[in-house]
Write a protein that holds these residues in place. Structure first.
Motif, mmCIF file in Angstrom:
data_model
loop_
_atom_site.group_PDB
_atom_site.id
_atom_site.type_symbol
_atom_site.label_atom_id
_atom_site.label_comp_id
_atom_site.label_asym_id
_atom_site.label_seq_id
_atom_site.Cartn_x
_atom_site.Cartn_y
_atom_site.Cartn_z
ATOM 1 N N GLU A 6 0.771 -1.664 0.074
ATOM 2 C CA GLU A 6 -0.112 -0.008 -0.136
ATOM 3 C C GLU A 6 0.682 1.420 -0.182
ATOM 4 O O GLU A 6 0.592 2.628 -0.327
ATOM 5 N N THR A 7 2.014 1.124 0.691
ATOM 6 C CA THR A 7 2.981 2.552 0.665
ATOM 7 C C THR A 7 3.497 2.804 -0.380
ATOM 8 O O THR A 7 3.801 3.747 -1.435
ATOM 9 N N LEU A 8 4.258 1.574 -1.123
ATOM 10 C CA LEU A 8 5.190 1.639 -2.166
ATOM 11 C C LEU A 8 4.454 1.958 -3.718
ATOM 12 O O LEU A 8 4.514 2.545 -4.125
ATOM 13 N N LEU A 9 2.745 0.879 -3.632
ATOM 14 C CA LEU A 9 1.985 1.560 -4.763
ATOM 15 C C LEU A 9 1.089 2.203 -4.004
ATOM 16 O O LEU A 9 -0.854 2.000 -4.080
ATOM 17 N N HIS A 10 1.740 3.473 -3.902
ATOM 18 C CA HIS A 10 0.485 4.639 -2.912
ATOM 19 C C HIS A 10 -0.011 5.185 -4.129
ATOM 20 O O HIS A 10 -0.235 4.524 -5.545
ATOM 21 N N ASP A 11 -1.355 5.748 -4.092
ATOM 22 C CA ASP A 11 -2.540 6.502 -4.764
ATOM 23 C C ASP A 11 -1.414 7.204 -6.047
ATOM 24 O O ASP A 11 -2.008 7.192 -7.287
ATOM 25 N N ASP A 12 -0.618 8.199 -5.547
ATOM 26 C CA ASP A 12 -0.804 9.057 -6.095
ATOM 27 C C ASP A 12 0.354 8.010 -7.776
ATOM 28 O O ASP A 12 -0.044 8.626 -9.140
ATOM 29 N N LEU A 13 1.179 7.428 -7.482
ATOM 30 C CA LEU A 13 1.773 6.727 -7.672
ATOM 31 C C LEU A 13 0.814 6.148 -9.130
ATOM 32 O O LEU A 13 0.676 5.600 -10.563
#
Length: 387
Positions: A6-13
Motif C-alpha cells: 500500500e505504501t510503495l504502490l501509493h495512490d498518486d503513483l
C-alpha cells in the motif's frame, strides 16, 4: 519491511499509471514510463531478500500488490508479473534451503530484469515437455534453439529464463532450464505483438538460434513429464498465484467502475432516477460483488501457505491451478456484469471498462487453462484414469 504494497504502490503513483494505460493500449506501446517509475520505487526487487538489496516481501505481499497494480493498468501488472515470477521461484527455493537461484536474487537486486521464456506454440505440456532443443556444450553450458511465445517485458528484460530438450547426453532425454543474456547475438526478439488486449505487455516472440547459457546458469536438468522437484513447484506456485492476483485486480477495478456508472447514469423509465436505484442493476452489481469478494482472502491464504511451507501434499497443484482458474473466470464474470451496467459507452475504444473487457480475456490463455486444471483436480481427488 520498510515498504508495504500500500505504501510503495501509493495512490498518486497508481493514478499516474492509470492515466497512461489508455495511451499505451491505443498505440500498442510498451509501458516505458510505468516501468521506470516502478523500477525506481524498488518494485522489481519486492521479492528479493533485504540482504540482496530487496524489499523482502512475502509472496502474499506480492499478490496483494499485483492486485493493486492491475487495478490501475492490467497490462503493466501482467508484464511485471513475469519478472516477479522468477524472483518468486528463487524465494520459494531459498525458503526451503535451496540456494541454486541465489545468483538470480543477487542480479535482480542489482537491477537485472528477468523475462519468462517458457511458452511455445503448440506445447500443451508446458513445463513437462519442450519443442526447443538444448544442446550440451563441452564446458557444461547449453545452447538453446527454438521459438518462445508470449515473452512479456520483451523491450526490457536483460536475462531470460528458458528451457529446452537435451536429447544428446548419456542420460537423455532431459529438460534443461537455464538463463541467457539479452546481448547474446543468437537471441532475436521479433516485433510481432499486435493483440486485442494486454497490448502494453509487448509479449513478443523470442527466437533462440543457439543462444548460450553458461554452466553456472543451468539450474535444472529434469526428466520430461510431471516432476516433484521444488523448482517446478516454485514456478507453478509463483506463476499461478501472481497471475491470479492480476486478474483479481481487474475484477476489483471493474466493480468500482460499475458502481460509479450506476450512480452516474439515469433512467427515463424511472423519472430520471439514477440506475443505482434500479433493481436489475442493483442485482448485477451485487452478483459481481459476491463473486469478487471471495478472491482476495483465498489468494492471500494460499500464498501465505506457500510462504509458511504448509504441507498440502498431493493437493498442492490442484489448489494452485484451481485458484488461477477461479480468479480468471471470476474476473471475466465480474467484468461482463460491469460492462452491462456501464452501458453502450463501454463499447467505444476509449472506455476503461471496454479495455478491461479485452484485457481480461487473456486470462483463459495462461496456464493452467480450464481443461488442464480440471484434469489436475480430478486426478488429485479420484486418481488417474485407469489404463
Amino acid at each position: 519491511m520498510s515498504e508495504t504494497p500500500e505504501t510503495l504502490l501509493h495512490d498518486d503513483l497508481l493514478e499516474r499509471i492509470r492515466t497512461r494505460a489508455s495511451g499505451y493500449d491505443r498505440d500498442n506501446a510498451f509501458f516505458a514510463e510505468d516501468f521506470a517509475e516502478l523500477a525506481d520505487a524498488g518494485y522489481l526487487r519486492a521479492l528479493v531478500p533485504a540482504d540482496f538489496g530487496g524489499l523482502g516481501w512475502t509472496l502474499a505481499d506480492a499478490v496483494r500488490a499485483q492486485m493493486r497494480l492491475a487495478g490501475a493498468a492490467p497490462a503493466t501488472a501482467l508484464a511485471v508479473n513475469m519478472h516477479l515470477v522468477w524472483t518468486g521461484v528463487a524465494k520459494v527455493l531459498r525458503d526451503r534451503g535451496d540456494h541454486s537461484l541465489e545468483f538470480l536474487m543477487r542480479e535482480a537486486g542489482d537491477g537485472e530484469v528477468f523475462g519468462f521464456g517458457i511458452s511455445e506454440a503448440g506445447n500443451d505440456l508446458m513445463l513437462f515437455g519442450s519443442r526447443s532443443t538444448a544442446e550440451p556444450q563441452p564446458d557444461g553450458g547449453y545452447r538453446y534453439t527454438g521459438r518462445k511465445v508470449f515473452t512479456s517485458l520483451s523491450p526490457a528484460w536483460t536475462r531470460l529464463g528458458t528451457m529446452g530438450l537435451d536429447t544428446e547426453s548419456a542420460d537423455a532425454p532431459k529438460i534443461v532450464y537455464g538463463f541467457i543474456d539479452r546481448e547474446d547475438p543468437d537471441v532475436k526478439v521479433l516485433d510481432d505483438w499486435d493483440t486485442m488486449g494486454m497490448r502494453a505487455t509487448q509479449s513478443r516472440t523470442t527466437v533462440l538460434d543457439g543462444a548460450y547459457a553458461a554452466s553456472d546458469r543451468i539450474v535444472r536438468r529434469l526428466e520430461p513429464g510431471p516432476n516433484a522437484d521444488p523448482f517446478i513447484f516454485g514456478i507453478f506456485a509463483s506463476f499461478e498465484l501472481l497471475i491470479a492476483g492480476v486478474y483479481a485486480g481487474i475484477g476489483a477495478r471493474a466493480l468500482e467502475l460499475a458502481v460509479a456508472a450506476a450512480r452516474r447514469r439515469t433512467s427515463m423509465k424511472h423519472d430520471g432516477r439514477p440506475l443505482s436505484q434500479d433493481p436489475d442493476i442493483r442485482w448485477r452489481i451485487a452478483d459481481a460483488a459476491i463473486a469478487q469478494d471471495a478472491l482476495l482472502p483465498q489468494l492471500v491464504a494460499l500464498a501465505r501457505d506457500v510462504d509458511e511451507q504448509v504441507d498440502h501434499g498431493p493437493l498442492w497443484y490442484a489448489k494452485l491451478s484451481s485458484m488461477k482458474v477461479r480468479a480468471t473466470e471470476t474476473a471475466k464474470h465480474v467484468v461482463d456484469q460491469s460492462v452491462r451496467v456501464g452501458g453502450g459507452s463501454t463499447y467505444f475504444a476509449g472506455s476503461e471498462l471496454g479495455r478491461l473487457y479485452r484485457d481480461v480475456l487473456a486470462g483463459i490463455f495462461h496456464p493452467s487453462d480450464d481443461e488442464s486444471a480440471h484434469s489436475t483436480v480430478a486426478n488429485a481427488w479420484l486418481g488417474p484414469i485407469e489404463a
